[in-house]
Design a protein around this motif. Structure first.
Motif, PDB file in Angstrom:
ATOM      1  N   GLN A 147       0.839  -1.194   0.000  1.00 58.20           N
ATOM      2  CA  GLN A 147       0.000   0.000   0.000  1.00 58.20           C
ATOM      3  C   GLN A 147       0.882   1.256   0.000  1.00 58.20           C
ATOM      4  O   GLN A 147       1.760   1.411   0.855  1.00 58.20           O
ATOM      5  N   ALA A 148       0.641   2.144  -0.962  1.00 57.92           N
ATOM      6  CA  ALA A 148       1.408   3.385  -1.039  1.00 57.92           C
ATOM      7  C   ALA A 148       1.051   4.300   0.119  1.00 57.92           C
ATOM      8  O   ALA A 148      -0.118   4.373   0.540  1.00 57.92           O
ATOM      9  N   ILE A 149       2.053   4.993   0.651  1.00 61.95           N
ATOM     10  CA  ILE A 149       1.863   5.913   1.769  1.00 61.95           C
ATOM     11  C   ILE A 149       2.268   7.308   1.322  1.00 61.95           C
ATOM     12  O   ILE A 149       3.386   7.512   0.839  1.00 61.95           O
ATOM     13  N   GLU A 150       1.390   8.264   1.477  1.00 61.87           N
ATOM     14  CA  GLU A 150       1.669   9.645   1.091  1.00 61.87           C
ATOM     15  C   GLU A 150       2.321  10.380   2.262  1.00 61.87           C
ATOM     16  O   GLU A 150       1.751  10.455   3.354  1.00 61.87           O
ATOM     17  N   LEU A 151       3.504  10.914   2.016  1.00 66.65           N
ATOM     18  CA  LEU A 151       4.212  11.670   3.037  1.00 66.65           C
ATOM     19  C   LEU A 151       4.515  13.079   2.533  1.00 66.65           C
ATOM     20  O   LEU A 151       4.689  13.281   1.332  1.00 66.65           O
ATOM     21  N   THR A 152       4.592  14.017   3.454  1.00 67.47           N
ATOM     22  CA  THR A 152       5.060  15.351   3.092  1.00 67.47           C
ATOM     23  C   THR A 152       6.572  15.261   2.848  1.00 67.47           C
ATOM     24  O   THR A 152       7.219  14.291   3.270  1.00 67.47           O
ATOM     25  N   PRO A 153       7.169  16.260   2.181  1.00 68.96           N
ATOM     26  CA  PRO A 153       8.623  16.228   1.973  1.00 68.96           C
ATOM     27  C   PRO A 153       9.410  16.069   3.271  1.00 68.96           C
ATOM     28  O   PRO A 153      10.372  15.305   3.332  1.00 68.96           O
ATOM     29  N   ARG A 154       9.012  16.763   4.323  1.00 71.06           N
ATOM     30  CA  ARG A 154       9.736  16.661   5.588  1.00 71.06           C
ATOM     31  C   ARG A 154       9.553  15.276   6.206  1.00 71.06           C
ATOM     32  O   ARG A 154      10.503  14.693   6.754  1.00 71.06           O
ATOM     33  N   GLU A 155       8.349  14.734   6.136  1.00 69.50           N
ATOM     34  CA  GLU A 155       8.115  13.393   6.665  1.00 69.50           C
ATOM     35  C   GLU A 155       8.954  12.368   5.924  1.00 69.50           C
ATOM     36  O   GLU A 155       9.498  11.441   6.530  1.00 69.50           O
ATOM     37  N   PHE A 156       9.071  12.540   4.589  1.00 68.90           N
ATOM     38  CA  PHE A 156       9.894  11.604   3.822  1.00 68.90           C
ATOM     39  C   PHE A 156      11.354  11.715   4.253  1.00 68.90           C
ATOM     40  O   PHE A 156      12.032  10.695   4.440  1.00 68.90           O
ATOM     41  N   ASP A 157      11.856  12.937   4.385  1.00 66.76           N
ATOM     42  CA  ASP A 157      13.251  13.123   4.801  1.00 66.76           C
ATOM     43  C   ASP A 157      13.502  12.480   6.162  1.00 66.76           C
ATOM     44  O   ASP A 157      14.556  11.869   6.390  1.00 66.76           O
ATOM     45  N   LEU A 158      12.552  12.625   7.063  1.00 72.17           N
ATOM     46  CA  LEU A 158      12.670  12.039   8.389  1.00 72.17           C
ATOM     47  C   LEU A 158      12.696  10.515   8.308  1.00 72.17           C
ATOM     48  O   LEU A 158      13.555   9.854   8.916  1.00 72.17           O
ATOM     49  N   LEU A 159      11.782   9.934   7.538  1.00 75.33           N
ATOM     50  CA  LEU A 159      11.736   8.483   7.383  1.00 75.33           C
ATOM     51  C   LEU A 159      13.008   7.971   6.712  1.00 75.33           C
ATOM     52  O   LEU A 159      13.569   6.946   7.122  1.00 75.33           O
ATOM     53  N   ALA A 160      13.467   8.683   5.682  1.00 72.26           N
ATOM     54  CA  ALA A 160      14.683   8.271   4.976  1.00 72.26           C
ATOM     55  C   ALA A 160      15.872   8.252   5.936  1.00 72.26           C
ATOM     56  O   ALA A 160      16.691   7.321   5.915  1.00 72.26           O
ATOM     57  N   TYR A 161      15.972   9.270   6.772  1.00 71.48           N
ATOM     58  CA  TYR A 161      17.071   9.320   7.729  1.00 71.48           C
ATOM     59  C   TYR A 161      17.000   8.144   8.700  1.00 71.48           C
ATOM     60  O   TYR A 161      18.012   7.522   9.026  1.00 71.48           O
ATOM     61  N   LEU A 162      15.801   7.833   9.166  1.00 69.01           N
ATOM     62  CA  LEU A 162      15.628   6.736  10.122  1.00 69.01           C
ATOM     63  C   LEU A 162      15.916   5.377   9.487  1.00 69.01           C
ATOM     64  O   LEU A 162      16.559   4.523  10.099  1.00 69.01           O
ATOM     65  N   ILE A 163      15.452   5.164   8.250  1.00 70.52           N
ATOM     66  CA  ILE A 163      15.635   3.838   7.653  1.00 70.52           C
ATOM     67  C   ILE A 163      17.094   3.610   7.262  1.00 70.52           C
ATOM     68  O   ILE A 163      17.575   2.479   7.253  1.00 70.52           O
ATOM     69  N   LEU A 164      17.817   4.685   6.948  1.00 75.77           N
ATOM     70  CA  LEU A 164      19.247   4.536   6.668  1.00 75.77           C
ATOM     71  C   LEU A 164      20.024   4.170   7.932  1.00 75.77           C
ATOM     72  O   LEU A 164      21.150   3.685   7.848  1.00 75.77           O
ATOM     73  N   ARG A 165      19.406   4.397   9.086  1.00 71.10           N
ATOM     74  CA  ARG A 165      20.027   4.061  10.365  1.00 71.10           C
ATOM     75  C   ARG A 165      19.144   3.091  11.143  1.00 71.10           C
ATOM     76  O   ARG A 165      19.092   3.131  12.377  1.00 71.10           O
ATOM     77  N   ALA A 166      18.462   2.218  10.423  1.00 69.80           N
ATOM     78  CA  ALA A 166      17.545   1.258  11.047  1.00 69.80           C
ATOM     79  C   ALA A 166      18.273   0.449  12.121  1.00 69.80           C
ATOM     80  O   ALA A 166      19.392  -0.015  11.921  1.00 69.80           O
ATOM     81  N   GLY A 167      17.630   0.327  13.275  1.00 68.10           N
ATOM     82  CA  GLY A 167      18.230  -0.394  14.386  1.00 68.10           C
ATOM     83  C   GLY A 167      19.079   0.473  15.286  1.00 68.10           C
ATOM     84  O   GLY A 167      19.538   0.015  16.337  1.00 68.10           O
ATOM     85  N   GLU A 168      19.316   1.730  14.890  1.00 70.51           N
ATOM     86  CA  GLU A 168      20.104   2.653  15.699  1.00 70.51           C
ATOM     87  C   GLU A 168      19.180   3.680  16.359  1.00 70.51           C
ATOM     88  O   GLU A 168      18.206   4.124  15.754  1.00 70.51           O
ATOM     89  N   VAL A 169      19.534   4.081  17.567  1.00 76.45           N
ATOM     90  CA  VAL A 169      18.794   5.154  18.226  1.00 76.45           C
ATOM     91  C   VAL A 169      19.261   6.484  17.648  1.00 76.45           C
ATOM     92  O   VAL A 169      20.457   6.756  17.562  1.00 76.45           O
ATOM     93  N   VAL A 170      18.304   7.292  17.225  1.00 74.36           N
ATOM     94  CA  VAL A 170      18.596   8.601  16.635  1.00 74.36           C
ATOM     95  C   VAL A 170      18.031   9.667  17.572  1.00 74.36           C
ATOM     96  O   VAL A 170      16.830   9.691  17.847  1.00 74.36           O
ATOM     97  N   GLY A 171      18.899  10.550  18.052  1.00 73.04           N
ATOM     98  CA  GLY A 171      18.472  11.570  19.003  1.00 73.04           C
ATOM     99  C   GLY A 171      17.912  12.806  18.321  1.00 73.04           C
ATOM    100  O   GLY A 171      18.074  13.016  17.115  1.00 73.04           O
ATOM    101  N   ARG A 172      17.266  13.641  19.101  1.00 74.12           N
ATOM    102  CA  ARG A 172      16.714  14.885  18.563  1.00 74.12           C
ATOM    103  C   ARG A 172      17.815  15.812  18.055  1.00 74.12           C
ATOM    104  O   ARG A 172      17.595  16.572  17.118  1.00 74.12           O
ATOM    105  N   ASP A 173      18.985  15.767  18.694  1.00 73.69           N
ATOM    106  CA  ASP A 173      20.104  16.582  18.213  1.00 73.69           C
ATOM    107  C   ASP A 173      20.447  16.226  16.770  1.00 73.69           C
ATOM    108  O   ASP A 173      20.663  17.119  15.933  1.00 73.69           O
ATOM    109  N   GLN A 174      20.511  14.920  16.478  1.00 79.09           N
ATOM    110  CA  GLN A 174      20.822  14.472  15.122  1.00 79.09           C
ATOM    111  C   GLN A 174      19.753  14.921  14.142  1.00 79.09           C
ATOM    112  O   GLN A 174      20.058  15.388  13.049  1.00 79.09           O
TER     113      GLN A 174
END
Length: 229
Positions: A147-174
């Motif tokens: 199922q396709a998921i519609e994201l805003t540009p910022r939401e996509f950037d956030l998801l992309a950052y998280l999936i590139l670091r899947a399994g790692e804790v990402v802090g608000r500073d990052q």
């Protein structure tokens, strides 16, 4: 998310390149002179450098030669108003991977950037998958359980950052620094980050038994299948 450093002293040109590349899903940093460009390169190695030849404080050709002497092999796209054959040869022999004459159309710059990145990382996937979630960095499409998921540009950037670091804790500073491009965190920005995480969690996880967007109390966020103890 692939990182690009733009070293360009013309503010209008630099802003146009940065805005365009950011809209295409790249993380972009800029430097307005040669000295700042070298400092930025020493602080963090990008996946690709867009480098103007004629720069104040330190010219692009010397930066290019410095990079190659240090063994840095990231692709470099050289920008210049010099279009004579001997100038092109000089730039390529110094270590440039491609050459683009000013003025240029952004579409051509983008095509050359993508080609250089593909050439540098032939095995690097254009998408990442976690469980039944797929994120395509080129098309910026997100699919979960077919199922396709519609994201805003910022939401996509956030998801992309998280999936590139899947399994790692990402802090608000990052996230403040790498996704929102803010050098310093502030309480209002923390609130904005939390709102975007909540929206992303709703869009990605709602209706699915496996919850992928997780909060690690006191530390930050992570993307993974298993629950955090």
């Amino acid at each position: 998310m692939q990182r690009i450093l733009v070293i360009e002293d013309d503010a209008v040109t630099a802003r146009g390149i940065a805005t365009g590349l950011t809209a295409e899903g790249f993380q972009v940093r800029t430097a307005g002179n040669g000295a700042d460009g070298v400092q930025s390169l020493e602080a963090q190695s990008p996946d690709l450098v867009v480098l103007d030849w004629m720069l104040p404080q330190r010219d692009g050709l010397s930066i290019l030669q410095w990079l190659r002497a240090r063994g840095q092999r990231m692709p470099v796209l050289l920008l210049t108003a010099r279009d004579a054959v001997e100038d092109r040869v000089k730039g390529l022999e110094a270590g440039a991977d491609d050459y683009l004459s000013k003025p240029f159309a952004f579409a051509e710059l983008l095509a050359r950037v993508r080609a250089l990145l593909r050439r540098a990382n032939p095995a690097e996937p254009w998408q990442r998958t976690l469980a039944d979630l797929t994120v395509n960095f080129e098309t910026r499409q997100v699919v979960r359980a077919a199922q396709a998921i519609e994201l805003t540009p910022r939401e996509f950037d956030l998801l992309a950052y998280l999936i590139l670091r899947a399994g790692e804790v990402v802090g608000r500073d990052q996230l403040a620094r790498e996704v929102w491009r803010e050098a310093h965190r502030a309480t209002p920005l923390d609130n904005v980050i939390d709102v975007h995480i909540a929206r992303l969690r709703r869009k990605i996880d709602e209706g699915h038994e496996a919850k992928l967007v997780q909060t690690v109390r006191g530390l930050g966020f992570m993307l993974r299948e298993a629950s955090v103890a």
